[in-house]
Design a protein around this motif. Structure first.
Motif, PDB file in Angstrom:
ATOM      1  N   VAL A 162      30.273  42.867  47.861  1.00 53.77           N
ATOM      2  CA  VAL A 162      29.972  44.296  47.702  1.00 53.77           C
ATOM      3  C   VAL A 162      30.714  45.070  48.786  1.00 53.77           C
ATOM      4  CG1 VAL A 162      28.197  46.074  47.675  1.00 53.77           C
ATOM      5  CG2 VAL A 162      27.698  43.804  46.736  1.00 53.77           C
ATOM      6  N   GLN A 163      31.450  46.083  48.354  1.00 56.44           N
ATOM      7  CA  GLN A 163      32.112  47.016  49.277  1.00 56.44           C
ATOM      8  C   GLN A 163      31.512  48.397  49.034  1.00 56.44           C
ATOM      9  OE1 GLN A 163      34.804  46.443  51.578  1.00 56.44           O
ATOM     10  NE2 GLN A 163      34.393  48.534  52.234  1.00 56.44           N
ATOM     11  N   TYR A 164      30.826  48.939  50.055  1.00 57.16           N
ATOM     12  CA  TYR A 164      30.157  50.237  49.927  1.00 57.16           C
ATOM     13  C   TYR A 164      30.816  51.207  50.897  1.00 57.16           C
ATOM     14  CZ  TYR A 164      26.282  53.339  48.743  1.00 57.16           C
ATOM     15  OH  TYR A 164      25.528  54.376  48.256  1.00 57.16           O
ATOM     16  N   ASP A 165      31.440  52.244  50.332  1.00 58.55           N
ATOM     17  CA  ASP A 165      32.156  53.239  51.132  1.00 58.55           C
ATOM     18  C   ASP A 165      31.417  54.574  51.087  1.00 58.55           C
ATOM     19  OD1 ASP A 165      34.364  51.505  51.741  1.00 58.55           O
ATOM     20  OD2 ASP A 165      35.064  51.818  49.692  1.00 58.55           O
ATOM     21  N   SER A 166      31.488  55.323  52.174  1.00 54.32           N
ATOM     22  CA  SER A 166      30.794  56.605  52.272  1.00 54.32           C
ATOM     23  C   SER A 166      31.589  57.564  53.147  1.00 54.32           C
ATOM     24  CB  SER A 166      29.398  56.408  52.866  1.00 54.32           C
ATOM     25  OG  SER A 166      28.745  57.644  53.073  1.00 54.32           O
ATOM     26  N   ASN A 167      31.405  58.855  52.898  1.00 56.55           N
ATOM     27  CA  ASN A 167      32.008  59.848  53.789  1.00 56.55           C
ATOM     28  C   ASN A 167      31.286  59.903  55.132  1.00 56.55           C
ATOM     29  OD1 ASN A 167      29.682  60.949  52.564  1.00 56.55           O
ATOM     30  ND2 ASN A 167      30.399  63.047  52.900  1.00 56.55           N
TER      31      ASN A 167
ATOM     32  N   GLU B 238      25.402  67.537  56.239  1.00 49.08           N
ATOM     33  CA  GLU B 238      26.391  66.818  55.436  1.00 49.08           C
ATOM     34  C   GLU B 238      25.827  66.484  54.045  1.00 49.08           C
ATOM     35  OE1 GLU B 238      29.434  66.131  56.237  1.00 49.08           O
ATOM     36  OE2 GLU B 238      29.489  66.514  58.395  1.00 49.08           O
ATOM     37  N   THR B 239      26.739  66.410  53.074  1.00 47.63           N
ATOM     38  CA  THR B 239      26.374  65.954  51.725  1.00 47.63           C
ATOM     39  C   THR B 239      27.081  64.629  51.460  1.00 47.63           C
ATOM     40  OG1 THR B 239      26.133  68.221  50.924  1.00 47.63           O
ATOM     41  CG2 THR B 239      26.407  66.491  49.270  1.00 47.63           C
ATOM     42  N   ARG B 240      26.304  63.617  51.138  1.00 42.18           N
ATOM     43  CA  ARG B 240      26.868  62.274  50.979  1.00 42.18           C
ATOM     44  C   ARG B 240      27.677  62.148  49.685  1.00 42.18           C
ATOM     45  NH1 ARG B 240      21.691  58.529  51.753  1.00 42.18           N
ATOM     46  NH2 ARG B 240      23.219  56.894  51.179  1.00 42.18           N
ATOM     47  N   ALA B 241      28.802  61.434  49.782  1.00 43.02           N
ATOM     48  CA  ALA B 241      29.615  61.050  48.624  1.00 43.02           C
ATOM     49  C   ALA B 241      30.024  59.601  48.853  1.00 43.02           C
ATOM     50  CB  ALA B 241      30.842  61.946  48.493  1.00 43.02           C
ATOM     51  N   GLU B 242      29.661  58.721  47.928  1.00 51.77           N
ATOM     52  CA  GLU B 242      29.820  57.287  48.176  1.00 51.77           C
ATOM     53  C   GLU B 242      30.343  56.551  46.950  1.00 51.77           C
ATOM     54  OE1 GLU B 242      26.148  57.327  51.396  1.00 51.77           O
ATOM     55  OE2 GLU B 242      25.853  56.358  49.445  1.00 51.77           O
ATOM     56  N   GLN B 243      30.958  55.403  47.189  1.00 49.39           N
ATOM     57  CA  GLN B 243      31.483  54.559  46.118  1.00 49.39           C
ATOM     58  C   GLN B 243      31.097  53.112  46.411  1.00 49.39           C
ATOM     59  OE1 GLN B 243      33.902  56.598  47.923  1.00 49.39           O
ATOM     60  NE2 GLN B 243      33.215  58.245  46.548  1.00 49.39           N
ATOM     61  N   MET B 244      30.788  52.396  45.354  1.00 49.30           N
ATOM     62  CA  MET B 244      30.449  50.982  45.481  1.00 49.30           C
ATOM     63  C   MET B 244      31.300  50.162  44.521  1.00 49.30           C
ATOM     64  SD  MET B 244      26.951  48.860  44.652  1.00 49.30           S
ATOM     65  CE  MET B 244      27.357  48.834  42.895  1.00 49.30           C
ATOM     66  N   THR B 245      31.816  49.044  45.021  1.00 55.39           N
ATOM     67  CA  THR B 245      32.523  48.062  44.201  1.00 55.39           C
ATOM     68  C   THR B 245      31.855  46.712  44.402  1.00 55.39           C
ATOM     69  OG1 THR B 245      34.624  49.233  44.438  1.00 55.39           O
ATOM     70  CG2 THR B 245      34.724  46.936  43.726  1.00 55.39           C
ATOM     71  N   GLN B 246      31.423  46.112  43.318  1.00 60.57           N
ATOM     72  CA  GLN B 246      30.799  44.791  43.389  1.00 60.57           C
ATOM     73  C   GLN B 246      31.516  43.863  42.419  1.00 60.57           C
ATOM     74  OE1 GLN B 246      26.501  44.624  43.151  1.00 60.57           O
ATOM     75  NE2 GLN B 246      26.538  42.563  42.283  1.00 60.57           N
ATOM     76  N   ALA B 247      32.067  42.762  42.934  1.00 61.11           N
ATOM     77  CA  ALA B 247      32.795  41.788  42.121  1.00 61.11           C
ATOM     78  C   ALA B 247      32.147  40.421  42.283  1.00 61.11           C
ATOM     79  CB  ALA B 247      34.264  41.726  42.524  1.00 61.11           C
ATOM     80  N   MET B 248      32.093  39.668  41.180  1.00 63.70           N
ATOM     81  CA  MET B 248      31.481  38.356  41.219  1.00 63.70           C
ATOM     82  C   MET B 248      32.238  37.414  40.304  1.00 63.70           C
ATOM     83  SD  MET B 248      29.315  36.232  39.300  1.00 63.70           S
ATOM     84  CE  MET B 248      28.269  37.278  38.287  1.00 63.70           C
ATOM     85  N   VAL B 249      32.454  36.181  40.740  1.00 59.26           N
ATOM     86  CA  VAL B 249      33.044  35.124  39.919  1.00 59.26           C
ATOM     87  C   VAL B 249      32.139  33.902  40.034  1.00 59.26           C
ATOM     88  CG1 VAL B 249      35.413  35.941  40.076  1.00 59.26           C
ATOM     89  CG2 VAL B 249      34.540  34.376  41.817  1.00 59.26           C
ATOM     90  N   GLY B 250      32.060  33.141  38.946  1.00 58.13           N
ATOM     91  CA  GLY B 250      31.174  31.984  38.962  1.00 58.13           C
ATOM     92  C   GLY B 250      31.654  30.887  38.035  1.00 58.13           C
ATOM     93  N   TYR B 251      31.112  29.719  38.267  1.00 54.74           N
ATOM     94  CA  TYR B 251      31.431  28.536  37.457  1.00 54.74           C
ATOM     95  C   TYR B 251      30.131  27.846  37.078  1.00 54.74           C
ATOM     96  CZ  TYR B 251      32.458  23.590  36.620  1.00 54.74           C
ATOM     97  OH  TYR B 251      32.492  22.321  36.095  1.00 54.74           O
TER      98      TYR B 251
END
Length: 480
Positions: free
Chosen positions: A456-461, A426-439
């Motif tokens: 953090v949301q880390y998605d992969s095939n 297999e050949t990996r293909a992945e996406q990451m979304t990282q969101a942060m809010v602060g005060y």
């Protein structure tokens, strides 16, 4: 009343450019011509006669305010700014908000070098009477002497765009030139920060939450142990950095940073992370261009054992498009030496192209990220496309909000070896979304308390590599 040739500027603390004394002549030019038209439609322009003094609700206050403004007008006309300031300051709680009083108080404070006090008066006047150019000019002058060159430039340019008299145009031009010179000047300085925080990490080992994974393309199934799945834990984190800037010339300098961090998980020591780094560079400023050549060395420990060493070199370029906008670009080459697995050794090239916008209380930065790896094993190397967005909003002098969003798309360069039971071929293909809010709450100029939430949301095939991670953190920053 025509305000005279305010020689009192000689009393201003610190070096006073010749342009500052010329700026005060703007009052003569505007009050004698341009501002006269505004006086006929607004009570904004201070005056020493009854016709322009705002009326108060009761007779005693009317007399008191009128007499006070008359005395202040005479003192400022005679250039006795200290006496005017001493007269006005005890009466702030009674009369602040009256445009004549605010002007006399703010103007006398500025003449004595108390620009912080003058700033509040002229911000209020400019907000209530935005068409009065004199108020905007005095506000710009206060910003300038307080070192807020972006805000000063913005106010000067706004007056300049209204086509004021030639002498005012010349004065504004001199201030704008000095702002550019100040931006390009480099002075010796040192500083730093220490930070202590604590919180909860829902997945400190960055593992999947699956109970089972397929083997040999689904022919077999393996059950993951508790240690192999996502684990949560409370933690504390310590960070510190010191920095020093040493000028080479007026427009170039060397800089040095030393820092360290530690994240300690309460559940166990296996994934405690420590980092030590040193960086330095040479910066040159030419006109609107800011160029830096630098390098950095970082070393990481995981669970107390050596994990990774990274050596990098980079070049950064910033260009100021306008008072509120600048573009930026960088190129970084880094060599990563994984001390636990040589297959993870990488040589990476990364480019960032972006822009930044900054207003008085709001700023935002965004950058497009492109990177590629040259690895010992191509199935561990990847090509990266990403986006970084950061924003900050100052609510008032104490309170602020901030947020960030990081997006990444990873395309790995080769197939996982066929003998790998989990994902052979297999050949990996992945996406990451990282969101942060602060005060943040600033108790003192050097002391800030903060709380922030990140996910953090880390998605992969390949499901084995997918994970979620949430961190809730609160802490304190001390700068010096």
């Amino acid at each position: 009343m025509a305000i005279g040739d305010h020689k009192g500027l000689g009393k201003v603390k610190g070096p006073t450019p010749q342009a500052a004394s010329r700026l005060l002549l703007c009052g003569l030019l505007f009050s004698a011509s341009a501002l006269q038209a505004e006086e006929t439609t607004s009570d904004a322009q201070p005056a020493a006669n009854n016709s322009t003094t705002p009326k108060l609700a009761t007779a005693p206050k009317l007399v008191t305010l009128e007499q006070t403004n008359q005395q202040l007008a005479v003192l400022i006309h005679n250039q006795d700014y200290l006496a005017a300031y001493q007269l006005a300051k005890p009466l702030l709680s009674l009369y602040e908000g009256d445009p004549s009083f605010d002007f006399y108080y703010g103007f006398s404070a500025a003449q004595l070098g108390y620009f912080n006090e003058a700033l509040f008066s002229f911000e209020r006047l400019n907000s209530n009477y935005p068409s009065v150019a004199r108020y905007r000019l005095e506000l710009a002058r206060a910003y300038y002497y307080l070192g807020n060159y972006d805000a000063a430039e913005q106010q000067f340019l706004q007056v300049q765009s209204s086509n004021p008299p030639a002498q005012v145009q010349q004065t504004i031009g001199e201030f704008l030139q000095r702002i550019q010179e100040q931006r390009q000047a480099v002075f010796p300085s040192w500083g730093g920060f220490v930070s202590a925080s604590g919180g909860y990490d829902s997945n400190y080992n960055t593992a999947t939450d699956l109970n089972e994974v397929d083997l040999l393309d689904g022919l077999l199934t393996a059950r993951l142990s508790r240690d192999q799945r996502a684990q949560g834990s409370g933690y504390y984190q310590l960070r510190a950095q010191g920095s020093y800037i040493s000028p080479l010339t007026r427009r170039s300098a060397l800089d040095l940073q030393l820092g360290a961090s530690r994240k300690d998980n309460a559940a166990d020591d296996l994934f405690d992370l420590d980092n030590l780094y040193a960086s330095g560079g040479m910066r040159a400023i030419r006109g609107r261009h800011n160029l830096r050549l630098g390098g950095r060395y970082s070393h990481y420990w995981l669970g107390g054992d050596d994990l990774l060493s990274e050596l990098s070199a980079n070049i950064e370029w910033h260009y100021r498009l306008a008072p509120q906008w600048q573009t930026q670009a960088s190129l970084t080459l880094s060599d990563q030496d994984n001390l636990r697995n040589n297959d993870l050794d990488l040589l990476q090239a990364e480019t960032q192209l972006g822009a930044a916008f900054s207003a008085e209380q709001f700023s935002v930065q965004f950058a497009l990220v492109l990177a590629t790896d040259d690895g010992e094993q191509d199935y561990q190397a990847r090509d990266t496309l990403g986006l970084n967005i950061n924003a900050q909003q100052l609510l008032n002098i104490h309170n602020s909000l901030y947020a960030s969003l990081i997006l990444r798309d990873y395309q790995f360069q080769g197939e996982i070896p066929a003998d790998n039971l989990l994902a052979g071929g297999e050949t990996r293909a992945e996406q990451m979304t990282q969101a942060m809010v602060g005060y943040g709450y600033t108790l003192l100029p050097t002391l800030t308390f903060y709380t922030q939430l990140s996910h953090v949301q880390y998605d992969s095939n390949l499901p084995l590599y997918e994970y979620d991670r949430t961190l809730l953190e609160a802490g304190v920053n001390l700068t010096f």
